[in-house]
Design a protein around this motif. Structure first.
Motif, mmCIF file in Angstrom:
data_model
loop_
_atom_site.group_PDB
_atom_site.id
_atom_site.type_symbol
_atom_site.label_atom_id
_atom_site.label_comp_id
_atom_site.label_asym_id
_atom_site.label_seq_id
_atom_site.Cartn_x
_atom_site.Cartn_y
_atom_site.Cartn_z
ATOM 1 N N MET A 1 27.604 38.323 26.901
ATOM 2 C CA MET A 1 28.773 37.776 27.567
ATOM 3 C C MET A 1 29.688 38.908 28.033
ATOM 4 O O MET A 1 30.145 39.721 27.216
ATOM 5 C CB MET A 1 29.522 36.845 26.612
ATOM 6 N N ARG A 2 29.942 38.963 29.330
ATOM 7 C CA ARG A 2 30.847 39.983 29.856
ATOM 8 C C ARG A 2 32.298 39.584 29.579
ATOM 9 O O ARG A 2 32.656 38.413 29.659
ATOM 10 C CB ARG A 2 30.626 40.172 31.349
ATOM 11 N N LEU A 3 33.126 40.577 29.292
ATOM 12 C CA LEU A 3 34.543 40.356 29.031
ATOM 13 C C LEU A 3 35.362 41.150 30.035
ATOM 14 O O LEU A 3 35.204 42.370 30.167
ATOM 15 C CB LEU A 3 34.901 40.792 27.607
ATOM 16 N N SER A 4 36.249 40.449 30.751
ATOM 17 C CA SER A 4 37.097 41.083 31.752
ATOM 18 C C SER A 4 38.534 40.653 31.534
ATOM 19 O O SER A 4 38.816 39.747 30.750
ATOM 20 C CB SER A 4 36.622 40.698 33.165
ATOM 21 N N LEU A 5 39.455 41.306 32.245
ATOM 22 C CA LEU A 5 40.870 41.035 32.045
ATOM 23 C C LEU A 5 41.587 40.922 33.380
ATOM 24 O O LEU A 5 41.362 41.735 34.292
ATOM 25 C CB LEU A 5 41.508 42.141 31.194
ATOM 26 N N LEU A 6 42.452 39.915 33.481
ATOM 27 C CA LEU A 6 43.330 39.741 34.640
ATOM 28 C C LEU A 6 44.763 39.996 34.196
ATOM 29 O O LEU A 6 45.272 39.331 33.288
ATOM 30 C CB LEU A 6 43.208 38.316 35.195
ATOM 31 N N ASP A 7 45.414 40.968 34.819
ATOM 32 C CA ASP A 7 46.807 41.275 34.511
ATOM 33 C C ASP A 7 47.666 40.875 35.707
ATOM 34 O O ASP A 7 47.411 41.304 36.841
ATOM 35 C CB ASP A 7 46.974 42.763 34.218
ATOM 36 N N ARG A 8 48.692 40.066 35.449
ATOM 37 C CA ARG A 8 49.523 39.549 36.544
ATOM 38 C C ARG A 8 50.807 40.344 36.747
ATOM 39 O O ARG A 8 51.707 39.901 37.466
ATOM 40 C CB ARG A 8 49.862 38.079 36.280
ATOM 41 N N SER A 9 50.921 41.520 36.140
ATOM 42 C CA SER A 9 52.103 42.365 36.311
ATOM 43 C C SER A 9 53.371 41.582 35.987
ATOM 44 O O SER A 9 54.314 41.507 36.782
ATOM 45 C CB SER A 9 52.176 42.920 37.744
#
Length: 322
Positions: A1-9
């Protein structure tokens, strides 16, 4: 399972809004060291609580401080842009940061009438999202009526941020989907994603890919994690009353404010929607979600006022994703 991150500032109360952009870049550097697969940034306009309105500009800064992690948009809101210009922006990024750039596109426009007017978006304009995505892909593949330059920079993978009809658009075009928000709690989410996979029409050998996006925060205990989730949930609850999605506030300041029954109810509902808890609690929730959605990748989006606690949460997550 790939793990990624979204940062909305996310901006923070009492701090300059521009600091949020520096924090985004710092977070990207940190999660690259932790082995995350992707780091994505967002597009929001006229929102006091979010400093990121130009993903391509921010990604150039993120790419300049990182070396291996994939970088991309979660996403570029295509109704606000000409597809050709988006193709030029992301080809430029791909030239600067080879084999690392992704392009996620969505269909949302400004949340308020003044923002929509500023973006030159009328309320009666036709929905051309499917056509715009197809046009954008053509430019990225050198199949458009003009060439988006710089040419010869390699593929820029394209994904669709999808709910409802967006799943049909992605399936018809043979594109990956990113699914998040309330749709994940709907009883038929598994069937809707299965329909996407059944209706998938491969393009250039593509396969259906599902990324699930959700708020996740990890702490030593469930109670501590709920407190970490409170600033984001409070901002959303207050926006329902004021119409303004504001900066993150310290937990102590939030607890010291007067809440009425409506505030309390909205906060409790919001906290229940966040995957916030101890390592064991978060692991179990993620396992159940992956089982329901057959997701290929998790895109986590947690935020809180306390940056040290947020960094600790980011560091704990990779061990919880199998």
């Amino acid at each position: 399972m790939r793990l990624s991150l979204l940062d909305r500032s996310r901006t923070r109360a009492g701090r300059p809004e521009g600091e949020a952009l520096a924090h985004t870049v710092e977070r990207a550097v940190a999660v690259e060291r932790l082995g995350y697969h992707r780091f994505w940034v967002a597009e929001h306009h006229g929102v006091p609580g979010v400093a990121s309105g130009a993903p391509a500009v921010l990604l150039a800064a993120v790419g300049g401080r990182t070396t291996t992690i994939r970088i991309g948009s979660g996403g570029v809101m295509l109704p606000n842009h000409q597809p050709y210009v988006v193709a030029e922006q992301f080809r430029m990024l791909a030239a600067l940061h080879p084999d690392r750039v992704d392009l996620g596109v969505g269909r949302s426009v400004g949340f308020t009438a003044p923002v929509r007017r500023a973006l030159r978006r009328g309320s009666e304009e036709p929905d051309t999202f499917a056509e715009d995505v197809a046009e954008l892909r053509a430019y990225l593949e050198d199949a458009g009526p003009v060439t988006a330059r710089p040419a010869g920079v390699g593929a820029v993978p394209l994904s669709v941020l999808a709910t409802g009809r967006g799943l049909e658009v992605a399936a018809g075009l043979g594109l990956p989907v990113v699914v998040g928000g309330p749709v994940l709690d709907e009883p038929d989410v598994g069937e809707r994603l299965a329909a996407y996979r059944r209706g998938f029409r491969p393009h250039g050998g593509s396969d259906p890919q599902v990324t699930v996006s959700l708020d996740v925060l990890v702490a030593d205990t469930d109670a501590e994690a709920r407190e970490l989730a409170l600033p984001e949930v409070w901002a959303m609850a207050r926006s329902r009353r004021t119409g303004v999605f504001g900066p993150l506030e310290p937990v102590a300041d939030i607890r010291g404010q007067d809440w009425d029954a409506q505030d309390a109810g909205r906060v409790e509902k919001g906290l229940a929607a966040v995957t916030a808890g101890s390592a064991g609690t978060v692991r179990r929730r993620l396992e159940r979600l992956v089982e329901r959605t057959a997701a290929d990748e998790l895109l986590v989006t947690g935020s809180t006022y306390d940056r040290d606690a947020l960094a600790a949460s980011d560091a704990a997550l990779p061990a919880l994703v199998g």
